[in-house]
Design a protein around this motif. Structure first.
Motif, short mmCIF file in Angstrom:
data_model
loop_
_atom_site.label_atom_id
_atom_site.label_comp_id
_atom_site.label_asym_id
_atom_site.label_seq_id
_atom_site.Cartn_x
_atom_site.Cartn_y
_atom_site.Cartn_z
N PHE A 140 12.61 1.96 6.04
CA PHE A 140 12.92 3.16 6.59
C PHE A 140 12.14 4.27 6.42
CE2 PHE A 140 16.83 0.14 5.99
CZ PHE A 140 17.39 0.37 7.13
N ILE A 141 11.61 4.49 5.36
CA ILE A 141 10.68 5.68 4.93
C ILE A 141 9.46 5.45 5.78
CG2 ILE A 141 9.70 7.12 3.19
CD1 ILE A 141 11.74 5.92 1.03
N MET A 142 9.03 4.33 5.72
CA MET A 142 7.66 4.14 6.64
C MET A 142 8.03 4.53 8.05
SD MET A 142 6.60 0.71 4.76
CE MET A 142 5.20 0.22 5.87
N ARG B 141 0.96 -1.16 -0.20
CA ARG B 141 -0.04 0.09 0.11
C ARG B 141 0.89 1.08 0.12
NH1 ARG B 141 -5.14 1.99 1.56
NH2 ARG B 141 -5.08 4.04 2.57
N PHE B 142 1.88 1.49 0.91
CA PHE B 142 2.52 2.52 1.00
C PHE B 142 3.61 2.68 -0.41
CE2 PHE B 142 6.86 4.45 1.80
CZ PHE B 142 6.42 5.66 2.60
N ARG B 143 3.98 1.33 -1.16
CA ARG B 143 4.76 1.71 -2.36
C ARG B 143 3.79 2.25 -3.45
NH1 ARG B 143 8.71 -1.48 -4.13
NH2 ARG B 143 8.68 -2.93 -2.48
N LEU C 46 6.86 11.74 -2.31
CA LEU C 46 8.15 11.37 -2.05
C LEU C 46 9.09 12.03 -3.25
CD1 LEU C 46 8.36 7.65 -1.05
CD2 LEU C 46 8.51 9.78 0.21
N SER C 47 10.13 12.61 -2.99
CA SER C 47 11.06 13.27 -3.80
C SER C 47 12.21 12.32 -4.51
CB SER C 47 11.88 14.61 -3.34
OG SER C 47 12.58 14.09 -2.00
N THR C 48 12.42 11.11 -3.69
CA THR C 48 13.39 10.26 -4.03
C THR C 48 12.59 8.80 -4.13
OG1 THR C 48 14.22 9.74 -1.72
CG2 THR C 48 15.40 11.38 -2.96
N ARG C 49 13.06 7.93 -4.86
CA ARG C 49 12.42 6.60 -5.05
C ARG C 49 13.22 5.64 -4.37
NH1 ARG C 49 9.02 9.25 -6.17
NH2 ARG C 49 7.87 9.45 -8.29
N TYR C 50 12.68 4.41 -3.97
CA TYR C 50 13.27 3.45 -3.23
C TYR C 50 13.41 2.21 -3.87
CZ TYR C 50 8.48 3.09 -1.70
OH TYR C 50 7.49 2.71 -1.58
N GLU C 51 14.27 1.48 -3.94
CA GLU C 51 14.34 0.39 -4.76
C GLU C 51 13.76 -0.93 -4.24
OE1 GLU C 51 15.04 0.53 -7.87
OE2 GLU C 51 15.78 2.66 -7.68
N SER C 52 14.08 -1.21 -2.95
CA SER C 52 13.59 -2.43 -2.16
C SER C 52 12.38 -2.31 -1.20
CB SER C 52 14.76 -3.22 -1.58
OG SER C 52 15.37 -2.33 -0.60
N SER C 53 12.05 -3.45 -0.79
CA SER C 53 11.05 -3.47 0.41
C SER C 53 11.82 -3.01 1.77
CB SER C 53 10.31 -4.70 0.59
OG SER C 53 11.45 -5.66 0.81
N LEU C 54 13.17 -3.53 1.87
CA LEU C 54 13.66 -2.98 3.11
C LEU C 54 14.02 -1.27 2.94
CD1 LEU C 54 15.35 -4.06 5.61
CD2 LEU C 54 17.49 -4.18 4.35
#
Length: 335
Positions: free
Chosen positions: A156-158, A135-137, A144-152
């Motif tokens: 951290f963002i959550m 859901r967060f993804r 978000l101004s930056t993207r994250y690549e993994s669920s891990l």
């Protein structure tokens, strides 16, 4: 057989069977009892984790060793706190210690994700975590101004935005942790009307802790990075099997000015919901001083809060943004 110091030389049930026939039944009974207890406490836990915990109990018996008690110190002044931290540094395996401040000394080292439903099945919690990340993804992209690549990385963002995760916040700065403990303990008394309670700062030796947590796989390294293969394989939400049992220490991405100001670092819990202090108390795999606690009595909280404020620790320092400035302004003008 025992060596000159009285310690059993063998390590496993098989060795006990072949070398100490009279101890065979006791060893097997303890091993079987350990597995039954694991399944009773954690319904739905994977077979691999249950086996790991049972073997740990068996190994503790065979080595005739008992875990070291948790070192706890009570302080009332800033100088006493600094002295206690210095003593901890003298015992550290590495040059670094981590600190976590809590407003109530009774609070356990359990991440927020595991506090709400302590009796939930492990499989159900795993599914809930997957759904929350998904859901967060999908819904965080516009913000978000930056993207994250993994669920891990998503965890951290959550965590930063207050969504419950398996992460637990720590700081590399002892006085940052003390400020959080004192400030929120003082707020609980003054603003929320709660009964005064002792506050605390937990101290973790992250290198020694990780070696204890992963002794079964021969880990001799230090603190993990989010990209470490061992970490992602055993602890990441996207891993095929969440085989990591005990919490481990890791660095997180500096994705905000707050985490930089607070010198933020993390531990991530595995599949088990056992508080870190209970894990430490139950296993001789951990170095004696890799986890300890400094308590501040309730009657000393107000004075220590005032001292920290006078030497420069404040809301705008901990939260270097407009929100932190607003918090500080409200306090200065008694709002």
């Amino acid at each position: 057989p025992r060596d000159g110091g009285g310690t059993l030389r063998h390590k496993t049930a098989r060795d006990c069977d072949s070398r100490c026939g009279e101890e065979q039944s006791r060893t097997r009974a303890q091993y079987g009892g350990a597995r039954r207890k694991v399944y009773a406490l954690y319904p739905g836990v994977s077979v691999s984790i249950a086996r790991s915990l049972s073997l740990r109990c068996q190994r503790t018996f065979c080595e005739s060793s008992m875990p070291e008690p948790l070192i706890s110190t009570t302080v009332e002044t800033l100088s006493e706190f600094a002295a206690a931290v210095e003593r901890a540094l003298d015992d550290a395996v590495s040059d670094t210690l981590w600190f976590r401040g809590v407003s109530d000394a009774a609070y356990q080292l359990v991440p927020r994700f595991y506090r709400r439903e302590p009796d939930a099945l492990a499989a159900d919690l795993r599914k809930k975590e997957e759904l929350m990340i998904e859901r967060f993804r999908h819904r965080s992209l516009p913000f978000l101004s930056t993207r994250y690549e993994s669920s891990l990385e998503a965890l951290f963002i959550m965590q930063h935005y207050g969504i419950p995760t398996r992460l637990l916040d720590w700081s590399e700065n002892a006085f940052v942790a003390l400020w959080f403990a004192m400030t929120y303990a003082d707020k609980a008394i003054r603003e929320l009307g709660q009964s005064p309670a002792a506050a605390a700062v937990w101290i973790l030796d992250p290198v020694a802790w990780n070696r204890g947590a992963l002794h079964s796989v021969g880990h001799t390294g230090g603190v993990f990075l989010p990209s470490d293969p061992l970490l992602t394989r055993r602890y990441a939400p996207s891993s095929d099997d969440l085989t990591g049992a005990d919490a481990v220490a890791l660095f997180g991405p500096h994705n905000s000015a707050r985490i930089v100001a607070q010198r933020g670092v993390f531990t991530i819990a595995g599949a088990l919901r056992t508080p870190m202090e209970n894990t430490f108390a139950a296993s001789s795999a951990y170095a004696p001083a890799c986890l300890r606690k400094i308590e501040v009595p309730a009657e000393a909280v107000s004075n220590l809060t005032n001292v920290l404020t006078r030497i420069g620790f404040s809301e705008s320092m901990m939260f270097p943004d407009l929100d932190g400035f607003a918090r500080e302004t409200n306090r200065l003008f008694n709002f």
